[in-house]
Design a protein around this motif. Structure first.
Motif, PDB file in Angstrom:
ATOM      1  N   PRO A  13       8.307  18.713   3.006  1.00  0.00           N
ATOM      2  CA  PRO A  13       7.345  18.728   4.129  1.00  0.00           C
ATOM      3  C   PRO A  13       5.904  18.527   3.661  1.00  0.00           C
ATOM      4  O   PRO A  13       5.120  17.855   4.328  1.00  0.00           O
ATOM      5  CB  PRO A  13       7.545  20.121   4.746  1.00  0.00           C
ATOM      6  CG  PRO A  13       8.941  20.505   4.374  1.00  0.00           C
ATOM      7  CD  PRO A  13       9.156  19.935   3.004  1.00  0.00           C
ATOM      8  N   GLY A  14       5.563  19.082   2.501  1.00  0.00           N
ATOM      9  CA  GLY A  14       4.209  18.893   1.986  1.00  0.00           C
ATOM     10  C   GLY A  14       3.923  17.448   1.647  1.00  0.00           C
ATOM     11  O   GLY A  14       2.830  16.936   1.906  1.00  0.00           O
ATOM     12  N   ALA A  15       4.902  16.762   1.044  1.00  0.00           N
ATOM     13  CA  ALA A  15       4.721  15.346   0.715  1.00  0.00           C
ATOM     14  C   ALA A  15       4.565  14.515   1.975  1.00  0.00           C
ATOM     15  O   ALA A  15       3.752  13.570   2.018  1.00  0.00           O
ATOM     16  CB  ALA A  15       5.908  14.853  -0.111  1.00  0.00           C
ATOM     17  N   GLY A  30       0.846  -1.173   0.000  1.00  0.00           N
ATOM     18  CA  GLY A  30       0.000   0.000   0.000  1.00  0.00           C
ATOM     19  C   GLY A  30       0.889   1.233   0.000  1.00  0.00           C
ATOM     20  O   GLY A  30       2.101   1.151  -0.156  1.00  0.00           O
ATOM     21  N   GLY A  31       0.248   2.384   0.191  1.00  0.00           N
ATOM     22  CA  GLY A  31       1.014   3.621   0.274  1.00  0.00           C
ATOM     23  C   GLY A  31       0.866   4.499  -0.945  1.00  0.00           C
ATOM     24  O   GLY A  31      -0.218   4.640  -1.500  1.00  0.00           O
ATOM     25  N   MET A  32       1.972   5.117  -1.345  1.00  0.00           N
ATOM     26  CA  MET A  32       2.045   6.021  -2.495  1.00  0.00           C
ATOM     27  C   MET A  32       0.991   7.140  -2.387  1.00  0.00           C
ATOM     28  O   MET A  32       0.251   7.412  -3.324  1.00  0.00           O
ATOM     29  CB  MET A  32       1.885   5.237  -3.800  1.00  0.00           C
ATOM     30  CG  MET A  32       3.013   4.257  -4.042  1.00  0.00           C
ATOM     31  SD  MET A  32       4.610   5.115  -4.219  1.00  0.00           S
ATOM     32  CE  MET A  32       5.757   3.727  -4.292  1.00  0.00           C
ATOM     33  N   PHE A  33       0.956   7.794  -1.222  1.00  0.00           N
ATOM     34  CA  PHE A  33      -0.073   8.791  -0.946  1.00  0.00           C
ATOM     35  C   PHE A  33       0.151  10.153  -1.588  1.00  0.00           C
ATOM     36  O   PHE A  33      -0.817  10.760  -2.059  1.00  0.00           O
ATOM     37  CB  PHE A  33      -0.220   8.976   0.572  1.00  0.00           C
ATOM     38  CG  PHE A  33      -0.783   7.771   1.270  1.00  0.00           C
ATOM     39  CD1 PHE A  33      -2.115   7.443   1.140  1.00  0.00           C
ATOM     40  CD2 PHE A  33       0.022   6.961   2.065  1.00  0.00           C
ATOM     41  CE1 PHE A  33      -2.650   6.335   1.790  1.00  0.00           C
ATOM     42  CE2 PHE A  33      -0.493   5.864   2.713  1.00  0.00           C
ATOM     43  CZ  PHE A  33      -1.842   5.546   2.579  1.00  0.00           C
ATOM     44  N   PRO A  34       1.373  10.695  -1.625  1.00  0.00           N
ATOM     45  CA  PRO A  34       1.524  12.041  -2.183  1.00  0.00           C
ATOM     46  C   PRO A  34       1.152  12.088  -3.663  1.00  0.00           C
ATOM     47  O   PRO A  34       1.460  11.175  -4.431  1.00  0.00           O
ATOM     48  CB  PRO A  34       3.013  12.339  -1.980  1.00  0.00           C
ATOM     49  CG  PRO A  34       3.430  11.459  -0.843  1.00  0.00           C
ATOM     50  CD  PRO A  34       2.632  10.209  -1.029  1.00  0.00           C
ATOM     51  N   ARG A  66       1.041  11.480   5.824  1.00  0.00           N
ATOM     52  CA  ARG A  66       0.407  11.383   7.143  1.00  0.00           C
ATOM     53  C   ARG A  66      -1.113  11.421   7.016  1.00  0.00           C
ATOM     54  O   ARG A  66      -1.827  10.611   7.621  1.00  0.00           O
ATOM     55  CB  ARG A  66       0.901  12.532   8.025  1.00  0.00           C
ATOM     56  CG  ARG A  66       0.345  12.520   9.429  1.00  0.00           C
ATOM     57  CD  ARG A  66       0.902  13.649  10.268  1.00  0.00           C
ATOM     58  NE  ARG A  66       2.333  13.472  10.506  1.00  0.00           N
ATOM     59  CZ  ARG A  66       3.296  14.193   9.904  1.00  0.00           C
ATOM     60  NH1 ARG A  66       2.985  15.131   9.025  1.00  0.00           N
ATOM     61  NH2 ARG A  66       4.560  13.969  10.183  1.00  0.00           N
ATOM     62  N   ASP A  67      -1.621  12.341   6.203  1.00  0.00           N
ATOM     63  CA  ASP A  67      -3.068  12.452   6.028  1.00  0.00           C
ATOM     64  C   ASP A  67      -3.640  11.175   5.418  1.00  0.00           C
ATOM     65  O   ASP A  67      -4.714  10.702   5.820  1.00  0.00           O
ATOM     66  CB  ASP A  67      -3.405  13.648   5.137  1.00  0.00           C
ATOM     67  CG  ASP A  67      -3.134  14.988   5.807  1.00  0.00           C
ATOM     68  OD1 ASP A  67      -2.956  15.012   7.043  1.00  0.00           O
ATOM     69  OD2 ASP A  67      -3.096  16.007   5.090  1.00  0.00           O
ATOM     70  N   GLU A  71       1.354   8.321  16.445  1.00  0.00           N
ATOM     71  CA  GLU A  71       0.187   9.103  16.044  1.00  0.00           C
ATOM     72  C   GLU A  71      -0.995   8.214  15.661  1.00  0.00           C
ATOM     73  O   GLU A  71      -2.136   8.473  16.042  1.00  0.00           O
ATOM     74  CB  GLU A  71       0.517   9.957  14.815  1.00  0.00           C
ATOM     75  CG  GLU A  71       1.242  11.233  15.051  1.00  0.00           C
ATOM     76  CD  GLU A  71       1.350  12.026  13.754  1.00  0.00           C
ATOM     77  OE1 GLU A  71       0.368  12.032  12.962  1.00  0.00           O
ATOM     78  OE2 GLU A  71       2.405  12.624  13.527  1.00  0.00           O
ATOM     79  N   LEU A  72      -0.700   7.178  14.883  1.00  0.00           N
ATOM     80  CA  LEU A  72      -1.767   6.362  14.293  1.00  0.00           C
ATOM     81  C   LEU A  72      -2.418   5.426  15.306  1.00  0.00           C
ATOM     82  O   LEU A  72      -3.578   5.072  15.177  1.00  0.00           O
ATOM     83  CB  LEU A  72      -1.209   5.551  13.118  1.00  0.00           C
ATOM     84  CG  LEU A  72      -0.686   6.367  11.938  1.00  0.00           C
ATOM     85  CD1 LEU A  72       0.078   5.472  10.970  1.00  0.00           C
ATOM     86  CD2 LEU A  72      -1.816   7.093  11.223  1.00  0.00           C
TER      87      LEU A  72
END
Length: 269
Positions: free
Chosen positions: A111-113, A63-67, A118-119, A163-164
Motif C-alpha cells: 500500500p505504501g508503494a 516514465g514512472g518508477m516512482f516508489p 499516486r503521489d 483521480e488524475l
C-alpha cells in the motif's frame, strides 16, 4: 490498424537512427522509442530524423518508477519524469508510457508503494498537461508487482485516471492484460482514454516472463478479440504498436524481424 515499431523489438542490433530508417524503408508508419536510445542519439537529432521520415511517434517509453526508499529517491524520480515529459514533447510523442514502479528495495509495504506511485503521478500532471503530453498508465502483469509495477490491472489504472483527470490515459499491452477476467468491461470503461495499444504474444511454454515474448500469433493471446474490444471502446489512435522483448528475436536480422512483423500484422492482429 497500422503498425508502429517499438524500438525495444530490435534493440540488440539497431539504434534509434537505424530504427527510424528501417521503419520508413519497410513502410511502417509509426515508431515508439525507448528513452535510452533517444538519449543516445540526442533528442533534437531524433526529432528531426523522425519528422523527415514522416513517422508518427505513438509513444515514448518510459516514465514512472516512482516508489523509492527515501524522500530523495522519490524527488529524483519526479524530476526524471519531468525530463521524460520534455523529451516526449520534443519528439511529438502521442503519449508518455508509465511503468509505475515496484516495491522499494527491502520493502514489503505494497500500500505504501502504491501511495508513492499516486503521489508521483499527481506531482507531474500539471506539467504534462501544459506540454500537451498524455500520461499513459500501463498496467503490468501481477508477476511484476514486486520489481516493476504495483499497478497491476486495467481497473486500477482507470481508477487512477479518474483521480488524475485530463491529460491521463491508458497504454494497453495485451501481454499484461489478456488474463484479466474483467477485461472486456474495463476496456469498455476506458473508452477514448486508451492512448496506446501494444501487441505481442504469450508463449506456452515461456522460458522467461519478461524476455520471451512472442510475435503476434506465436502464443495464446486472442489479439484480434482484444483489438476489437479497444476499437469498440473508441480507441482512435489507429496504431498497433509491436513491442517484443525477446532474447530469441533480438538475435535475428532486424530487416527479417520487420518483414515478419508485417506478415503477422495481417494474420494475427
Amino acid at each position: 490498424m497500422r503498425i508502429s515499431l517499438n524500438t525495444v523489438t530490435v534493440k540488440e542490433r539497431w539504434g534509434l537512427a537505424e530504427c527510424i530508417e528501417g521503419a520508413a524503408r519497410h513502410g511502417i508508419p509509426g515508431i515508439a522509442p525507448w528513452r535510452d536510445v533517444l538519449q543516445a542519439m540526442g533528442v533534437e537529432a531524433a526529432a528531426r530524423q523522425i519528422r523527415d521520415a514522416g513517422l508518427i511517434v505513438t509513444g515514448l517509453c518510459r516514465g514512472g518508477m516512482f516508489p523509492a526508499a527515501d524522500a530523495a529517491g522519490r524527488a529524483a524520480a519526479i524530476e526524471d519524469n519531468r525530463r521524460a515529459i520534455a523529451e516526449a514533447h520534443a519528439i511529438g510523442a502521442r503519449c508518455l508510457v508509465m511503468v509505475c514502479g515496484g516495491l522499494p528495495p527491502g520493502s514489503k509495504d505494497l500500500p505504501g508503494a502504491r501511495a508513492m506511485m499516486r503521489d508521483g503521478l499527481h506531482a507531474i500532471m500539471e506539467e504534462a498537461r501544459a506540454a500537451g503530453v498524455t500520461i499513459a498508465l500501463e498496467p503490468l502483469h501481477p508477476m511484476t508487482c514486486a520489481d516493476r509495477s504495483v499497478l497491476s490491472t486495467l481497473g486500477q489504472a482507470l481508477d487512477l485516471c479518474d483521480e488524475l483527470g485530463a491529460g491521463s490515459g491508458i497504454a494497453l499491452d495485451v501481454y499484461h492484460v489478456w488474463w484479466d477476467p474483467d477485461l472486456a468491461r474495463q476496456v469498455a470503461r476506458a473508452g477514448s482514454r486508451i492512448a496506446a495499444f501494444h501487441v505481442c504474444d504469450w508463449k506456452v511454454p515461456t522460458t522467461d516472463t519478461v524476455f520471451d515474448r512472442g510475435l503476434p500469433g506465436e502464443g495464446v493471446i486472442d489479439i484480434p478479440a482484444i483489438r476489437a474490444m479497444v476499437e469498440r471502446a473508441g480507441y482512435a489512435g489507429g496504431f498497433a504498436e509491436v513491442e517484443i522483448l525477446s532474447r530469441s528475436w533480438w538475435t535475428r536480422d532486424p530487416d527479417d524481424v520487420l518483414d515478419e512483423i508485417k506478415r503477422r500484422h495481417q494474420t494475427a492482429v
